[in-house]
Write a protein that holds these residues in place. Structure first.
Motif, short mmCIF file in Angstrom:
data_model
loop_
_atom_site.label_atom_id
_atom_site.label_comp_id
_atom_site.label_asym_id
_atom_site.label_seq_id
_atom_site.Cartn_x
_atom_site.Cartn_y
_atom_site.Cartn_z
N ARG A 133 32.63 39.15 37.93
CA ARG A 133 32.47 40.83 37.00
C ARG A 133 34.04 41.27 38.10
O ARG A 133 34.75 42.37 38.64
N GLU A 134 33.95 40.36 39.56
CA GLU A 134 35.24 41.15 40.58
C GLU A 134 36.45 40.03 40.28
O GLU A 134 37.82 41.47 40.81
N ARG A 139 37.99 42.11 35.76
CA ARG A 139 38.41 44.18 36.18
C ARG A 139 38.77 44.46 34.69
O ARG A 139 39.68 45.69 34.66
#
Ligand SMILES: [Zn+2]
Ligand SMILES: [Zn+2]
Length: 387
Positions: A133-134, A139
């Motif tokens: 998720r980073e 993103r």
């Protein structure tokens, strides 16, 4: 005086350091410990070794966390990846292994902070259940290309339970709502299950390369993937040319929506289609001669691989250079693309061609899958696991 003060101080500092690290360790253990996290025993079908049959077993699932939904699984498609993983053919399988990443069911529980789903909704889960998720890919909504590796629905690493993930050959599954899909109500549910892998795996490249009206697209290989590629490319408005080695699949290819069918074993037919296709979706997982297919592409055409042959495929430089052609690959699709594909299938009433089986017949189904003896996807009726 000083000498009596210093040792306790040092000891305190020392203790603090030790305690700090220890607390850190305990916290990690708490989040990863099945004894502390609320869990439930769930009935499943899986295997304990590469050469063992699949059989009924109990697995542990977490109870819903605040962003989780729990899905009662109604149907689960049988993908060739299930067989590869169950038999450790891609190496790295952690046992016991419970396959299945074409999951359709109904939501039975939701966590406190779930906003997109409610109990009773139809829902689906595909090939991944989480990602970092980073990273840049996450993103921008391309979780399937997560730079740290997306978390696969089975044989991935479950960061909550700190063990392998278990797939859809089970009564239910618990997944973060960000990785759960909505299912159009009008579609046949059993035949919808294969859209979650075979559907999106062919949809994503068709979308990425903007295949649609005015395009001639070649689909190589008519199996679980290829038959979905034909249906989706046709519904996107493309002129669809199926390329197959099997004369027995010609009529079926037309039934699925192909405008033309080329027998790749017929040199004259292949020659007649030289420089005619804008794009080729190659769904074949057996060894084959890519150069013969590259010749069918127009200038600037792309051949995208979605099948995964075991051995490297040689490509001559002059299959690419004269027509500025591209050889590419693509894997599954993002959550956003998967939802788009499901919504598109709802609008166009597209589902997979399936053969419904009981979970108890999964081992025979694997043998038939190996022979290509299925039109075109086995789907397990999960009622059979409850019965
Ligand atoms: Zn699959
Ligand atoms: Zn990522």
């Amino acid at each position: 005086m000083l000498s009596t003060v210093i040792p306790p101080l040092v000891l305190t500092l020392f203790n603090f350091t030790v305690t700090f690290e220890w607390i850190d360790y305990i916290n990690t253990t708490e989040t990863n410990n099945t004894n502390i996290m609320k869990t439930a025993i769930v009935k499943a079908f899986g295997t304990e070794a590469p050469d063992a049959d699949l059989k009924q077993m109990d697995i542990t699932r977490r109870e819903v966390l605040e962003k989780d939904v729990e899905i009662d699984i109604l149907f689960c498609g049988v993908c060739h990846s299930d067989l590869h993983t169950a038999r450790n053919e891609w190496h790295g399988t952690v046992y016991p292994n419970v396959p299945g990443h074409e999951i359709v069911g109904r939501i039975s529980k939701v966590g406190d902070k779930v906003t997109q789903f409610k109990v009773g909704d139809l829902a689906a889960v595909g090939c991944m259940v989480d990602s970092c998720r980073e990273c840049e890919q996450c993103r921008k909504g391309s979780e399937q290309y997560c730079e740290k590796g997306n978390i696969q629905t089975y044989n991935g690493h479950d960061r909550h339970l700190n063990k392998q993930t278990f797939g859809g050959y089970s009564e239910r599954i618990v997944v973060d709502e960000d990785f759960v899909l909505r299912v159009p109500e009008n579609l046949d549910l059993a035949a919808t299950a294969p859209l979650l892998c075979a559907g999106v795996t062919t949809w994503s490249p068709l979308k990425h390369w903007n295949v649609g009206e005015g395009h001639k697209v070649g689909i190589v290989g008519i199996g679980g993937l290829g038959h979905m590629g034909v249906k989706l490319a046709k519904a996107r408005g493309a002129h669809v040319v199926v390329i197959t080695t099997s004369p027995s699949k010609v009529e079926d290819a037309k039934r699925l929506g192909a405008d033309e069918v080329i027998l790749s074993t017929d040199k004259e037919q292949m020659k007649a289609h030289t420089n005619t296709l804008n794009f080729i979706l190659d769904c074949v997982s057996a060894d084959h001669d890519l150069n013969a297919y590259m010749r069918l592409l127009k200038v600037d055409g792309t051949l995208a691989l979605v099948g995964a042959p075991e051995h490297p495929l040689p490509v001559a430089a002059f299959s690419l250079i004269p027509g500025r052609k591209s050889l590419a690959g693509s894997t599954i699709g993002s959550i956003k693309e998967t939802q788009e594909m499901l919504d598109f299938c709802g609008q166009h009433n597209i589902v997979s061609d399936i053969e419904l089986i009981k979970i108890q017949d999964i081992n025979q189904a694997y043998e038939r899958l190996l022979k290509g003896d299925v039109k075109y996807r086995f789907v397990i009726d999960m009622k059979s696991l409850k019965g």
